[in-house]
Design an enzyme around this catalytic site. Structure first.
Site, PDB file in Angstrom:
ATOM      1  N   TYR A 156      -4.539  -6.098  -4.899  1.00 13.29           N
ATOM      2  CA  TYR A 156      -2.784  -6.140  -5.615  1.00 13.29           C
ATOM      3  C   TYR A 156      -2.400  -4.816  -6.154  1.00 13.29           C
ATOM      4  O   TYR A 156      -2.540  -5.006  -7.663  1.00 13.29           O
ATOM      5  CB  TYR A 156      -2.274  -6.771  -5.315  1.00 13.29           C
ATOM      6  CG  TYR A 156      -2.628  -8.353  -4.459  1.00 13.29           C
ATOM      7  CD1 TYR A 156      -2.087  -8.523  -3.485  1.00 13.29           C
ATOM      8  CD2 TYR A 156      -3.682  -9.090  -4.687  1.00 13.29           C
ATOM      9  CE1 TYR A 156      -2.502  -9.527  -2.368  1.00 13.29           C
ATOM     10  CE2 TYR A 156      -4.118 -10.111  -3.695  1.00 13.29           C
ATOM     11  CZ  TYR A 156      -3.115  -9.692  -2.458  1.00 13.29           C
ATOM     12  OH  TYR A 156      -3.733 -11.095  -1.832  1.00 13.29           O
ATOM     13  N   SER A 157      -1.477  -4.103  -5.179  1.00 15.72           N
ATOM     14  CA  SER A 157      -0.779  -2.859  -6.512  1.00 15.72           C
ATOM     15  C   SER A 157      -0.085  -3.424  -7.569  1.00 15.72           C
ATOM     16  O   SER A 157       0.368  -4.715  -7.624  1.00 15.72           O
ATOM     17  CB  SER A 157      -0.034  -2.313  -5.905  1.00 15.72           C
ATOM     18  OG  SER A 157      -0.629  -1.364  -4.269  1.00 15.72           O
ATOM     19  N   CYS A 337       2.911   4.413   0.235  1.00 12.29           N
ATOM     20  CA  CYS A 337       2.270   3.364   0.162  1.00 12.29           C
ATOM     21  C   CYS A 337       2.632   1.824   0.905  1.00 12.29           C
ATOM     22  O   CYS A 337       3.664   2.106   1.118  1.00 12.29           O
ATOM     23  CB  CYS A 337       2.075   2.861  -1.732  1.00 12.29           C
ATOM     24  SG  CYS A 337       1.473   1.607  -2.045  1.00 12.29           S
ATOM     25  N   GLU A 377      -2.029   5.593  -0.438  1.00 12.43           N
ATOM     26  CA  GLU A 377      -2.865   4.448  -0.929  1.00 12.43           C
ATOM     27  C   GLU A 377      -2.457   2.990  -0.004  1.00 12.43           C
ATOM     28  O   GLU A 377      -1.239   2.851   0.436  1.00 12.43           O
ATOM     29  CB  GLU A 377      -2.165   3.603  -2.098  1.00 12.43           C
ATOM     30  CG  GLU A 377      -3.110   2.571  -2.342  1.00 12.43           C
ATOM     31  CD  GLU A 377      -3.769   2.735  -3.743  1.00 12.43           C
ATOM     32  OE1 GLU A 377      -4.408   2.665  -4.172  1.00 12.43           O
ATOM     33  OE2 GLU A 377      -2.607   1.658  -4.537  1.00 12.43           O
ATOM     34  N   TYR A 379      -3.013  -0.239   3.523  1.00  9.13           N
ATOM     35  CA  TYR A 379      -4.211  -0.842   3.151  1.00  9.13           C
ATOM     36  C   TYR A 379      -3.750  -1.365   4.550  1.00  9.13           C
ATOM     37  O   TYR A 379      -2.574  -1.821   5.592  1.00  9.13           O
ATOM     38  CB  TYR A 379      -3.793  -2.045   2.479  1.00  9.13           C
ATOM     39  CG  TYR A 379      -3.006  -1.834   1.489  1.00  9.13           C
ATOM     40  CD1 TYR A 379      -1.648  -3.563   1.930  1.00  9.13           C
ATOM     41  CD2 TYR A 379      -2.073  -1.476   0.185  1.00  9.13           C
ATOM     42  CE1 TYR A 379      -1.002  -3.322   1.103  1.00  9.13           C
ATOM     43  CE2 TYR A 379      -0.699  -1.589  -0.582  1.00  9.13           C
ATOM     44  CZ  TYR A 379      -0.161  -2.671   0.300  1.00  9.13           C
ATOM     45  OH  TYR A 379       0.841  -2.716  -0.382  1.00  9.13           O
TER      46      TYR A 379
HETATM   47  P1  FAD Z   1      -7.368 -12.772   4.325  1.00 11.83           P
HETATM   48  O1  FAD Z   1      -7.023 -14.273   4.048  1.00 11.83           O
HETATM   49  O2  FAD Z   1      -7.984 -12.055   3.577  1.00 11.83           O
HETATM   50  O3  FAD Z   1      -7.180 -12.941   5.890  1.00 11.83           O
HETATM   51  C1  FAD Z   1      -6.825 -11.472   6.619  1.00 11.83           C
HETATM   52  C2  FAD Z   1      -5.825 -11.225   7.831  1.00 11.83           C
HETATM   53  O4  FAD Z   1      -6.931 -12.073   8.513  1.00 11.83           O
HETATM   54  C3  FAD Z   1      -4.479 -12.513   7.308  1.00 11.83           C
HETATM   55  O5  FAD Z   1      -3.786 -11.585   8.039  1.00 11.83           O
HETATM   56  C4  FAD Z   1      -5.452 -13.389   7.936  1.00 11.83           C
HETATM   57  O6  FAD Z   1      -4.147 -14.082   8.582  1.00 11.83           O
HETATM   58  C5  FAD Z   1      -6.164 -13.205   9.074  1.00 11.83           C
HETATM   59  N1  FAD Z   1      -6.959 -14.224   9.331  1.00 11.83           N
HETATM   60  C6  FAD Z   1      -7.742 -15.135   8.712  1.00 11.83           C
HETATM   61  N2  FAD Z   1      -8.686 -15.625   9.676  1.00 11.83           N
HETATM   62  C7  FAD Z   1      -8.587 -15.068  10.800  1.00 11.83           C
HETATM   63  C8  FAD Z   1      -9.624 -15.735  11.764  1.00 11.83           C
HETATM   64  N3  FAD Z   1     -10.303 -16.313  12.338  1.00 11.83           N
HETATM   65  N4  FAD Z   1      -9.185 -15.046  13.169  1.00 11.83           N
HETATM   66  C9  FAD Z   1      -8.270 -13.460  13.078  1.00 11.83           C
HETATM   67  N5  FAD Z   1      -7.539 -13.398  11.835  1.00 11.83           N
HETATM   68  C10 FAD Z   1      -7.648 -14.012  10.629  1.00 11.83           C
HETATM   69  N6  FAD Z   1      -1.141  -6.720  -0.285  1.00 11.83           N
HETATM   70  C11 FAD Z   1       0.159  -7.032  -0.493  1.00 11.83           C
HETATM   71  O7  FAD Z   1       1.024  -7.883   0.079  1.00 11.83           O
HETATM   72  N7  FAD Z   1       0.726  -6.919  -1.623  1.00 11.83           N
HETATM   73  C12 FAD Z   1       0.521  -5.185  -2.426  1.00 11.83           C
HETATM   74  O8  FAD Z   1       0.679  -5.100  -3.364  1.00 11.83           O
HETATM   75  C13 FAD Z   1      -0.755  -5.117  -2.131  1.00 11.83           C
HETATM   76  N8  FAD Z   1      -1.610  -3.976  -2.145  1.00 11.83           N
HETATM   77  C14 FAD Z   1      -2.585  -3.649  -2.258  1.00 11.83           C
HETATM   78  C15 FAD Z   1      -3.491  -2.452  -2.559  1.00 11.83           C
HETATM   79  C16 FAD Z   1      -4.610  -2.308  -2.401  1.00 11.83           C
HETATM   80  C17 FAD Z   1      -5.557  -1.309  -2.705  1.00 11.83           C
HETATM   81  C18 FAD Z   1      -5.296  -2.696  -0.833  1.00 11.83           C
HETATM   82  C19 FAD Z   1      -6.457  -2.094  -0.242  1.00 11.83           C
HETATM   83  C20 FAD Z   1      -4.965  -4.290  -1.496  1.00 11.83           C
HETATM   84  C21 FAD Z   1      -3.810  -4.233  -1.038  1.00 11.83           C
HETATM   85  N9  FAD Z   1      -3.101  -5.248  -0.644  1.00 11.83           N
HETATM   86  C22 FAD Z   1      -1.590  -5.916  -0.778  1.00 11.83           C
HETATM   87  C23 FAD Z   1      -3.841  -5.926   1.138  1.00 11.83           C
HETATM   88  C24 FAD Z   1      -4.175  -7.186  -0.040  1.00 11.83           C
HETATM   89  O9  FAD Z   1      -5.627  -7.225  -0.343  1.00 11.83           O
HETATM   90  C25 FAD Z   1      -4.771  -8.489   1.076  1.00 11.83           C
HETATM   91  O10 FAD Z   1      -5.762  -7.724   1.948  1.00 11.83           O
HETATM   92  C26 FAD Z   1      -3.677  -9.203   1.297  1.00 11.83           C
HETATM   93  O11 FAD Z   1      -2.534  -9.959   0.713  1.00 11.83           O
HETATM   94  C27 FAD Z   1      -4.636 -10.514   2.598  1.00 11.83           C
HETATM   95  O12 FAD Z   1      -5.774 -11.114   2.112  1.00 11.83           O
HETATM   96  P2  FAD Z   1      -5.525 -12.542   2.288  1.00 11.83           P
HETATM   97  O13 FAD Z   1      -6.568 -13.003   1.032  1.00 11.83           O
HETATM   98  O14 FAD Z   1      -4.285 -12.943   1.980  1.00 11.83           O
HETATM   99  O15 FAD Z   1      -5.665 -12.472   3.941  1.00 11.83           O
END
Ligand code: FAD
Length: 379
Positions: A156-157, A337, A377, A379
């Protein structure tokens, strides 16, 4: 002076600084006081009519002009300025830092599609970072793909400066969008497939523990060698996080070693006005630093572009392309971003504009990268 004005609201710096958070937001009439200094919005000071009145001529102008500038907020510890290199990976996934949630606030209004939260985390000064870096978060529970192991780290940024929202170097803030899953066939939300980490963060409560890794990332660090440089920031949604940090450092905090006198130009793309993030903070800078800050919003579901289609950030970029290209030619930094999907449309627009100007976008892009002016950046 404060009492003479009657309607003046006195606000402590930390609350005022976060006035853009919707839950904590309150109306502050027109006049604010920071550090016992009076700030009156320019709009409430009718300079023209006062100047034409003999009573006020010569006397009022210098005072009124002074009063329009909000004083900057002192920060500490200033040792956070001392390091020559940014902190990197102080905590790794196998030995994360256990931090504490301070607050979770919904940032968006009722008509925003989806939810985005501002999350303040207390790291006790133990996980220092620079503006533009990210933290890793390990959500609680077991990794479904590796039974017995923790979940993978999500990045997360960081949306605050190194001093955090309380200006004491002990907290970091994140701007997190709750990931939800809609079934393609039924169109209904399927909670069993919701995002693990974003939901953990948005549902967390003050006092909850959170495992952090990092900080990580060097691409989005704010280049500070030239305090008069131009920074063009293009964000979609939560992509605004690092830019909130930059802008607080430039316009809100009194950092003795970084006195910004350049131009910061933020383009923010979201769905509608209820989805705007930190809008009060940004409009405050517009009032206080009109020569140093520009702020353009693209509201895809509310505004139309020149062809009658939805207004995206690339349409705003196109609208100002001449100025943007000139600024880039003059050495401006440009940052992108947000969601990955934002880049193709933006690149197409920049390429088209370059060609209309008789320039090769490929050559220009490699020059910008070579000069370290191009920062992405997504994602
Ligand atoms: P996950 O559990 O990882 O799921 C990912 C997606 O898959 C979700 O949309 C979920 O609904 C879907 N999913 C889950 N299960 C299934 C299934 N069975 N079939 C299909 N789809 C499914 N995010 C921010 O909100 N703010 C930020 O500032 C931010 N900064 C970032 C900076 C960087 C450098 C990077 C790489 C990423 C950033 N992100 C940011 C994104 C963050 O890291 C996560 O990827 C995001 O919050 C989703 O993670 P999660 O664990 O909630 O979802």
């Amino acid at each position: 002076m404060a009492h003479a004005l009657g309607s003046l609201a006195s606000v402590s710096p930390s609350v005022a600084a976060d006035a853009s958070l919707r839950k904590t937001r309150f109306k502050i009439n027109n006049n604010l006081s920071f550090d016992n200094k009076l700030w009156i919005p320019m709009s409430s000071v009718n300079l023209k009519s006062r100047l034409s009145s003999t009573k006020y001529r010569c006397k009022v102008v210098p005072m009124s002009v002074q009063q329009t500038v909000r004083s900057k907020i002192p920060v500490q510890p200033l040792e956070l300025e001392d390091a020559k290199e940014p902190p990197l990976n102080l905590y790794k996934p196998k030995e994360p830092y256990t931090a504490t949630i301070v607050s979770v606030e919904r940032l968006v209004g009722p008509n925003a599609p989806g939810e985005t939260c501002h999350i303040v985390i207390d790291h006790g000064g133990n996980v220092p970072y620079w503006e533009g870096q990210s933290y890793g978060v390990i959500p609680p529970g077991e990794n479904p793909k590796k039974p017995g192991s923790p979940h993978n780290v999500r990045l997360y940024s960081i949306a605050s400066t190194r001093y955090g929202d309380s200006f004491d170097g002990k907290t970091a803030s994140l701007c997190v969008r709750r990931a939800v899953y809609y079934d393609a066939e039924t169109g209904k939300e399927d909670p069993s497939k919701k995002g693990v980490c974003s939901n953990f963060l948005c549902d967390s409560k003050p006092g909850d523990k959170i495992l952090l890794t990092g900080p990580s990332g060097k691409i989005m660090l704010l280049p500070e060698e030239d305090p008069n440089a131009t920074h063009i920031m293009i964000a979609t949604g939560t992509g605004v996080a690092p830019f909130r940090g930059y802008l607080r450092r430039m316009f809100m905090e009194a950092v003795p070693t970084y006195k910004f006198g350049g131009l910061a130009w933020l383009f923010l793309g979201v769905a509608n006005s209820d989805s705007l993030l930190y809008d009060d903070e940004f409009t405050g800078y517009l009032k206080d630093y009109p020569d140093n800050f520009r702020y353009d919003r693209a509201l895809s579901r509310e505004q139309k572009n020149k062809n009658g289609g939805k207004m995206y950030v690339q349409d705003k970029i196109e609208e100002y392309s001449d100025e943007i290209f000139k600024l880039l030619d003059g050495g401006a930094h440009i940052y992108f971003c947000g969601l990955k999907g934002m880049m193709p449309g933006i690149q197409d627009t920049l390429k088209r504009v370059a060609e209309e100007r008789g320039e090769s976008w490929d050559t220009k892009l490699s020059q910008l990268k070579k000069n370290k002016q191009w920062h992405v950046e997504v994602y």
